[in-house]
Design a protein around this motif. Structure first.
Motif, PDB file in Angstrom:
ATOM      1  N   MET A 153     -28.629 -47.526 -28.381  1.00 36.14           N
ATOM      2  CA  MET A 153     -29.257 -46.890 -29.539  1.00 36.14           C
ATOM      3  C   MET A 153     -29.784 -45.498 -29.182  1.00 36.14           C
ATOM      4  N   ALA A 154     -30.317 -45.370 -27.960  1.00 37.11           N
ATOM      5  CA  ALA A 154     -30.826 -44.069 -27.521  1.00 37.11           C
ATOM      6  C   ALA A 154     -29.698 -43.047 -27.447  1.00 37.11           C
ATOM      7  N   GLN A 157     -28.925 -41.611 -30.673  1.00 37.97           N
ATOM      8  CA  GLN A 157     -29.930 -40.642 -31.117  1.00 37.97           C
ATOM      9  C   GLN A 157     -30.005 -39.430 -30.185  1.00 37.97           C
ATOM     10  N   GLN A 159     -30.220 -39.318 -26.798  1.00 35.29           N
ATOM     11  CA  GLN A 159     -31.175 -39.412 -25.693  1.00 35.29           C
ATOM     12  C   GLN A 159     -30.583 -40.113 -24.473  1.00 35.29           C
ATOM     13  N   THR A 167     -37.688 -42.000 -23.001  1.00 33.28           N
ATOM     14  CA  THR A 167     -36.770 -42.330 -24.097  1.00 33.28           C
ATOM     15  C   THR A 167     -37.558 -42.940 -25.247  1.00 33.28           C
ATOM     16  N   LEU A 169     -37.167 -43.822 -29.439  1.00 26.85           N
ATOM     17  CA  LEU A 169     -36.279 -43.890 -30.586  1.00 26.85           C
ATOM     18  C   LEU A 169     -37.066 -43.712 -31.883  1.00 26.85           C
ATOM     19  N   LEU A 174     -33.625 -46.137 -36.207  1.00 26.03           N
ATOM     20  CA  LEU A 174     -33.352 -47.413 -35.549  1.00 26.03           C
ATOM     21  C   LEU A 174     -33.211 -48.541 -36.571  1.00 26.03           C
ATOM     22  N   THR A 203     -42.181 -43.852 -33.333  1.00 30.15           N
ATOM     23  CA  THR A 203     -41.110 -44.017 -32.356  1.00 30.15           C
ATOM     24  C   THR A 203     -41.263 -45.347 -31.627  1.00 30.15           C
ATOM     25  N   TRP A 209     -39.723 -52.046 -27.380  1.00 30.82           N
ATOM     26  CA  TRP A 209     -38.474 -52.772 -27.606  1.00 30.82           C
ATOM     27  C   TRP A 209     -38.470 -54.097 -26.856  1.00 30.82           C
TER      28      TRP A 209
END
Length: 492
Positions: A153-154, A157, A159, A167, A169, A174, A203, A209
């Motif tokens: 996912m990073a 975006q 990253q 990092t 998100l 997301l 974020t 996460w």
């Protein structure tokens, strides 16, 4: 054996016979990390059979299911005897639950003996001693896939390649990405990322996460990740049989019993690191114990292996987690004991080598991780670190940074650790200078410790290098005393 090899590297046969050595070392400012060094003397075939049985699910053994774990976290017969390529670390093979209960009872007696002999001792424990390793492998696979999903996912975006703590998100982006995968309804996804659980930054970082996977969030039914090969969504948490779930529960219960006993008698527990296919789960379970027991001081110490490429990310994440949640950070920093085996396994099975490419890179990683922790200690008087190394350069680096950061030895925030029978030229001068120093002391009956000692005998190159160094220092000291006449005065 008691007068030679065993007597040099092992503290004694039982809880009573180790007491004189504990007291002797204490008189010179050196404390104890007690280590139950008993291993079964298994043949290679029996070790391989036990490993394959204990790391394979019932469904796979019966032919009712397929192994969906990543290659790194699957049991492989070629590496079933995981003693191969391992010298200084103890190694255990699962037999049954009764044997694990017996190990726990032995460790409880160790805790009692250490509590009676010392007010600042540690007991080293390995989680593979306390339960079926299949759970550790499966849970490690889960944790790694969830972290990889975050980094995927990073990358989306923009990253990719950032350090773990850098990092972050965007929550809105997301949520949109997850909704498109049909993992859960949009309303359910929005409930995952609330100000109550993640703050108001807008974020999500890797700690946020990772918290979603905890049992406390009750999200297991939604935890789906894309298969790296097929792109199809698959359940993240594999289903365990009733017996497998019971075995998992028993491992956690044994950990809890040991931690409560240690709290009662004033002994600290040091959870050793193991192979990378077990380690994510071991680290996660250790953090759970630290949340519960490291409230006033670090009772539970984790272990960070600095020969791993992701060591710095792991250290910085754990330090930050302890800050956010308000518990006391405690860790032992080592280089690592499984390098040859890890490299061979990665090459044979076909996954990325988790070890730093060179010795110099590992040294740089060790000092980088240590420096980050020492900076934390400067601002947090309750945090502690064990600098577990035989490397004189690393010891000098630590002493220099302690002086620069005004971390006084009397503060007992920085400990030094070496193996019994090795590097006494480091341990005892540090202890007598007032630094907290510990000797890692294996103990157990002669015949039961022989499997461990036989692998230590293979460590001849580094052992003899250390012995030559100690002999050189002894000669220098003798010559100094001869020149000053102090030897003859004592003889007279």
């Amino acid at each position: 054996m008691k007068m030679t090899f065993y007597g040099h590297f092992v503290a004694g046969e039982d809880q009573e016979s180790i007491q004189p050595l504990i007291r002797h070392n204490r008189a010179f400012g050196v404390s104890t990390i007690l280590d139950y060094g008993v291993e079964e003397d298994l043949g290679s075939e029996e070790a391989e059979h036990r490993e394959m049985e204990s790391c394979t699910s019932a469904a796979e053994r019966d032919g009712r299911g397929t192994n969906k774990l990543e290659k790194q976290y699957q049991a492989h017969r070629a590496f079933g005897d995981h003693r191969d390529g391992v010298i200084s670390a103890r190694t255990y093979f699962y037999a049954n639950e009764a044997k694990c209960d017996s190990h726990m009872e032995t460790l409880l007696r160790c805790i009692e003996a250490l509590g009676a002999a010392s007010d600042d001792g540690f007991l080293a424990i390995k989680l593979t001693l306390l339960g079926r390793p299949q759970f550790l492998q499966q849970f490690s696979d889960v944790l790694t896939k969830w972290r990889c999903f975050f980094h995927q996912m990073a990358a989306e975006q923009g990253q990719a390649g950032l350090a773990a703590m850098d990092t972050k998100l965007e929550v809105a982006v997301l949520q949109e990405s997850i909704a498109k995968m049909s993992i859960a309804s949009r309303a359910e996804i929005e409930d995952w990322f609330t100000a109550e659980t993640l703050g108001v930054s807008g974020t999500v970082d890797l700690l946020d996460w990772s918290s979603l996977i905890d049992s406390r969030t009750k999200l297991s039914k939604h935890l789906m990740v894309p298969n790296a090969q097929t792109g199809q969504l698959e359940p993240l948490l594999s289903r365990f049989t009733e017996e497998e779930e019971l075995q998992m529960t028993r491992m956690l219960q044994r950990m809890d019993v040991l931690a409560k006993k240690a709290t009662e008698v004033g002994v600290r527990l040091m959870v050793d690191a193991e192979q990378t296919y077990f380690q994510p789960a071991i680290s996660h379970l250790t953090l759970e114990m630290q949340r519960r027991f490291n409230v006033e001081r670090p009772l539970i110490f984790s272990t960070h292996q600095c020969y791993l490429k992701d060591a710095y990310d792991n250290v910085t994440l754990d330090v930050e987690l302890s800050r956010r949640e308000g518990w006391c950070f405690g860790s032992k920093l080592v280089r690592g004991a499984y390098m040859a085996q890890e490299r061979a396994r990665a090459a044979e099975i076909g996954y990325e080598d988790p070890i730093n490419p060179t010795y110099e890179a590992t040294n740089a990683m060790y000092h980088r991780c240590l420096d980050h922790v020492l900076e934390e200690l400067k601002h947090n008087a309750k945090a502690k670190v064990m600098v577990a190394t035989h490397n004189e350069d690393s010891v000098r680096f630590t002493l220099r940074r302690m002086e620069e950061l005004c971390l006084h030895p009397a503060g007992h925030q920085v400990y030094f650790g070496q193996l019994l029978g090795m590097c006494d030229q480091i341990s005892f001068p540090l202890g007598q200078a007032g630094y907290p120093v510990y000797k890692y002391m294996p103990y157990g009956p002669v015949m039961d410790v022989l499997p461990y000692l036989s692998r230590r005998a293979l460590e001849n190159s580094s052992l003899m290098k250390g012995a030559r160094r100690e002999r050189q220092l002894l000669w220098l000291e003798l010559l100094r005393r001869l020149r000053t006449g102090s030897v003859f005065h004592r003889l007279a």
